[in-house]
Motif scaffolding. Structure first.
Motif, PDB file in Angstrom:
ATOM      1  N   UNK A   1      46.150  28.420  76.772  1.00 23.57           N
ATOM      2  CA  UNK A   1      46.915  28.715  75.571  1.00 23.57           C
ATOM      3  C   UNK A   1      47.514  30.101  75.806  1.00 23.57           C
ATOM      4  N   UNK A   2      48.836  30.170  75.961  1.00 27.36           N
ATOM      5  CA  UNK A   2      49.438  31.445  76.360  1.00 27.36           C
ATOM      6  C   UNK A   2      49.201  32.570  75.351  1.00 27.36           C
ATOM      7  N   UNK A   3      48.799  32.194  74.133  1.00 32.10           N
ATOM      8  CA  UNK A   3      48.571  33.233  73.130  1.00 32.10           C
ATOM      9  C   UNK A   3      47.118  33.679  73.088  1.00 32.10           C
ATOM     10  N   UNK A   4      46.317  33.138  74.004  1.00 30.56           N
ATOM     11  CA  UNK A   4      44.906  33.487  74.003  1.00 30.56           C
ATOM     12  C   UNK A   4      44.497  34.073  75.345  1.00 30.56           C
ATOM     13  N   UNK A   5      44.283  35.361  75.378  1.00 31.24           N
ATOM     14  CA  UNK A   5      43.958  36.047  76.630  1.00 31.24           C
ATOM     15  C   UNK A   5      42.636  35.547  77.213  1.00 31.24           C
ATOM     16  N   UNK A   6      41.733  35.057  76.337  1.00 37.15           N
ATOM     17  CA  UNK A   6      40.431  34.592  76.829  1.00 37.15           C
ATOM     18  C   UNK A   6      40.583  33.366  77.730  1.00 37.15           C
ATOM     19  N   UNK A   7      41.581  32.522  77.417  1.00 33.54           N
ATOM     20  CA  UNK A   7      41.847  31.368  78.272  1.00 33.54           C
ATOM     21  C   UNK A   7      42.203  31.834  79.676  1.00 33.54           C
ATOM     22  N   UNK A   8      43.006  32.875  79.742  1.00 31.50           N
ATOM     23  CA  UNK A   8      43.445  33.394  81.043  1.00 31.50           C
ATOM     24  C   UNK A   8      42.270  34.035  81.767  1.00 31.50           C
ATOM     25  N   UNK A   9      41.485  34.826  81.039  1.00 30.02           N
ATOM     26  CA  UNK A   9      40.323  35.481  81.656  1.00 30.02           C
ATOM     27  C   UNK A   9      39.329  34.431  82.162  1.00 30.02           C
ATOM     28  N   UNK A  10      39.179  33.364  81.383  1.00 27.79           N
ATOM     29  CA  UNK A  10      38.271  32.278  81.770  1.00 27.79           C
ATOM     30  C   UNK A  10      38.633  31.723  83.152  1.00 27.79           C
TER      31      UNK A  10
END
Lengths: 641, 206
Positions: free
Chosen positions: A149-158
């Motif tokens: 979800x591009x609006x959720x940094x946690x998705x990217x960190x995950x």
């Protein structure tokens, strides 16, 4: 709401990642819906609403997660929905399909009719990488678009986000980072193909202390949306690359230049910057390294030429986005005359991958001179249109026929134009060309930022050249004479040729003006603007001769050179064309073959489209046969049998 | 200031490192034509008539000599059949807006480079404005009045020079813009005033 604790060290980042992992570890089914520009245009927002309502109604909020993600590239098949963890892909999903999908998730079943059908085997395909469009792709840059979800940094960190930054900042010196990028042989993805590591080094070594880094997202090529897809779908990957670059180069400030026409990209990168700031990846003392860096978003005002680096910098300075002479490189004297490193969105997004996986991994993808992958936007007369990511060195044939599925309506391939409006046309004899920066250059075209327009037999090569010249004429800034006046003269001359008013000296004029533009224009818009013309002339000179001398267009695409004609032997006197003709140019009546009165015909082609018996023909460069005798009866087809 | 040596048309010349090729050539007495250049104004690089061939590290390329900084061991060729051909075409292209009867420097260069000022003009149907958008007047004005009274508007072929109405009162009618105009477009009097608004405003018509 938990207050956000900034990440202060690489160890804290790892802890955060593990925490996300443990919270999400149970792998509950996830519905990933593309809400990027293409799918939204096809109705993805209402599909998303239907999922939200449906899941609420069936009280499955705790069991099924919904993720709003970016683009996977097969936009013509949108809206796209993927069900994880089984990675089942549904295409062309409508709100009405949603209830069925939800119930199948519970029962571990599949909605067969929403799966993609392989056009050759006619079989239903479940997973992405079984679809011919995806089978031959290699997608390190785009693959996370459906998982984040591009609006959720946690998705990217995950998904290991910001680990490359942590590694670069804590385990590498700026010099080592630059060496790693140099070893990877990464070349600028904006089209120029300049070695990225060398560019970084030039800016780093420039004597001025204030330095800038810039993301160029002024993607303006018609039909191209590679940069948009990354900025919409995975903005943190671009941002992470930029922060690493700033650290290596020694820049304290960065800009993301996004064109006005990309509202979602602007929104998502702005959110990404805010979140990165909250989590301590931007701002003061990043990850405890003492390195300070901030980023601003600058919205463009819709000028194609502002994608040119010096014009872009002039625009950020608040002036009109005109290019300036770059004999002293912008890497040394750029924004506000300070050393400035500007790279394309895709170049920056490659950086975290190279830092994490190593230069060797990157170099092993692609060709000797052009490493890594390339993102193309496949458009034109091709069956599968969309965004593709492939290793450099793939042949045009594989790109067009394997991934692209071949030519639309099984017409004959004529040419492919690469590199955006100032790229060249490549004819059939080069279909086995390995696509990379140098090979495309050799045949008179270019990599550009990755546009790829397929042209079939029904497209005129003179008219195609004119199309791109007219586009560039609109977009030239008008500062230098060769580009401004050259395009004006070329547009007029090509227009005349397409209208049958070409003169014998026109080709000479076109060549002289092209030579001057190529050599003497101020910026790359002008120096490359003649590529479509020069390659069209080089590979399709017979079409130019036919237009000028015989007033003939073999593709029958130039309206002024084409006439519509009803073959009396084929006409079944069905009255359909006669009724549909908007200018009442068709004569005849029931049981009497029809005839087009050329004086009234406006060549709209409606008769050609509506005729069920293929009796309407297009003629070019030949005399229209004489009118059949009045009252001629149609020759009934199949009557003999 | 450090100096360096380069070669222009086969002759060696010593130049200061912040000089342009155009300035170094002047030292040798080699004339390179210009339309948008003025020795007291910042280089602009718009007319491209000063294009020359350079040779460095085995590569040849064509650059605008008014902007290109001198480099050690650079080999510059200011006239060749290719350069002459490019200059001829640039003049013919400039004539599209300047008109076939352009005066001043344009006329002089047209005869030197054998340019047919009506050749490309005749392909288009536009009315000549006499202006080639060299920007000399704009740059001269901004230096003379610290705040330019005139400037560019529009993009591409719609680009034109205009008076900023809100700044018209600053115009000192210094005639500097007139002095630098290479086509004879700007005249302080005469029947075809370059910036009609200026005259209108000064005459109290607005």
């Amino acid at each position: 709401l938990e207050s956000i604790q900034p990440v202060r060290t690489p160890e804290e980042l790892e802890k955060l990642r593990q925490k996300i992992e443990s919270e999400r570890g149970n792998k509950k089914p996830t519905v990933s819906i593309c809400i990027s520009t293409g799918c939204v245009a096809l109705g993805a927002t209402s599909v998303l609403e239907a999922f939200k309502n449906g899941i609420k109604k069936t009280k499955l909020e705790e069991e099924i997660e919904i993720k709003e993600t970016g683009c996977l590239g097969f936009c013509e098949q949108g809206p796209r929905v993927t069900i994880y963890p089984d990675e089942i892909c549904y295409f062309k999903v409508k709100p009405d399909d949603v209830q069925e999908i939800i119930s199948t998730i519970k029962e571990n079943k599949i909605v067969e009719n929403l799966l993609y059908t392989d056009p050759i085997t006619r079989k239903k395909v479940r997973r992405l990488n079984e679809i011919p469009f995806y089978k031959d792709q290699l997608r390190p840059l785009l693959e996370n678009n459906a998982r984040i979800d591009p609006k959720n940094i946690l998705d990217y960190i995950h998904l290991d986000g910001y680990r490359a930054l942590a590694k670069a900042i804590s385990q590498m010196t700026p010099q080592q980072i630059i060496e790693e990028i140099k070893r990877s042989k990464l070349r600028g993805r904006g089209g120029g193909g300049f070695p990225t590591g060398i560019k970084w080094e030039t800016t780093r070594n420039a004597t001025e202390q204030t330095k800038y880094v810039i993301v160029n997202c002024d993607e303006g090529d018609p039909g191209a949306f590679m940069d948009r897809s990354l900025m919409d779908g995975n903005p943190h990957s671009v941002l992470e690359g930029l922060i690493i670059g700033a650290f290596a180069i020694g820049a304290q400030e960065g800009y993301v230049y996004v064109r006005e026409e990309y509202p979602l990209a602007t929104e998502n990168i702005t959110t990404a910057i805010d979140q990165a700031k909250q989590y301590g990846f931007l701002g003061e003392d990043i990850l405890g390294s003492g390195f300070n860096f901030n980023v601003k978003v600058h919205k463009g005002a819709g000028a194609f030429v502002s994608g040119e680096s010096s014009a872009l910098m002039t625009a950020i300075e608040g002036k009109t986005g005109d290019p300036r002479p770059k004999y002293v490189r912008t890497a040394v004297k750029g924004l506000w005359n300070k050393p400035t490193c500007l790279n394309n969105v895709k170049t920056w997004a490659n950086i975290p991958l190279i830092i994490m996986k190593g230069a060797e991994w990157f170099k092993n993808i692609g060709t000797e001179g052009s490493s890594g992958t390339a993102i193309f936007s496949l458009v034109g007369k091709i069956k599968n249109t969309g965004l593709v990511e492939v290793p450099m060195g793939i042949t045009l044939r594989d790109l067009i026929f394997k991934i692209g599925g071949g030519i639309k309506d099984d017409k004959k391939f004529k040419a492919v134009q690469t590199g955006g409006p100032s790229g060249g046309f490549i004819p059939e004899k080069y279909l086995d060309l390995q696509v990379d920066f140098d090979e495309l250059d050799k045949v008179g075209s270019m990599m550009g930022s990755g546009g790829l327009v397929v042209i079939d037999e029904d497209t005129c090569m003179v008219d195609s050249a004119r199309y791109f010249v007219d586009f560039l004429l609109e977009e030239s800034c008008g500062k230098c004479i060769p580009c401004r006046e050259g395009l004006r003269v070329l547009s007029k001359t090509l227009g005349n040729i397409c209208e049958g008013k070409g003169e014998h000296d026109d080709i000479g004029i076109v060549e002289d003006v092209s030579l001057t533009m190529e050599n003497a224009s101020l910026c790359a818009l002008g120096t490359t603007a003649a590529n479509p013309i020069l390659t069209s002339l080089k590979y399709f000179s017979e079409e130019w001769d036919q237009h000028i001398k015989e007033k003939k267009c073999i593709a029958k695409a130039c309206k002024s050179l084409t006439d519509y004609y009803i073959d009396p032997k084929e006409c079944q006197a069905c009255l359909i064309c006669l009724r549909e003709c908007p200018t009442k140019a068709i004569e005849g009546e029931k049981d009497q073959v029809h005839w087009i009165n050329q004086k009234k015909c406006e060549k709209c082609g409606i008769c050609y489209e509506v005729c069920k018996f293929d009796a309407v023909e297009k003629l070019s460069g030949e005399k229209i046969p004489s009118k059949p005798a009045k009252g001629m009866k149609p020759i009934r087809k199949g009557a003999k049998q | 200031m450090k100096t360096l040596t380069l070669k222009i048309d086969g002759k060696e010349v010593e130049a200061e490192e912040d000089m342009t090729i155009l300035e170094a050539a002047e030292k040798l007495g080699i004339q390179i034509p210009t339309l948008c250049h003025h020795e007291n104004l910042e280089p602009y690089g718009a007319c491209r008539i000063c294009s020359v061939e350079i040779e460095a590290k085995g590569k040849t390329m064509i650059v605008a000599s008014c902007c290109y900084p001198v480099k050690r061991d650079l080999n510059v060729i200011t006239r060749s059949s290719k350069i002459d051909k490019i200059r001829k075409t640039i003049l013919e292209l400039a004539a599209v807006t300047a008109g076939e009867d352009a005066m001043g420097e344009m006329r002089k260069l047209a005869s030197e480079y054998n340019a047919d000022l009506s050749l490309l003009r005749s392909k288009t149907s536009i009315v000549p404005t006499k202006c080639i958008l060299c920007g000399l007047c704009v740059r001269r004005c901004s230096e003379a009045t610290w705040d330019s009274v005139i400037g560019f508007i529009g993009r591409g072929t719609k680009r034109q020079i205009t008076l900023y109405p809100e700044k018209a009162s600053i115009c000192a009618i210094c005639d500097y813009c007139h002095d630098v105009c290479p086509t004879g477009k700007i005249t302080s009097t005469g029947p075809d005033p370059p910036f009609p608004q200026i005259d209108d405003i000064l005459a109290g018509r607005e």
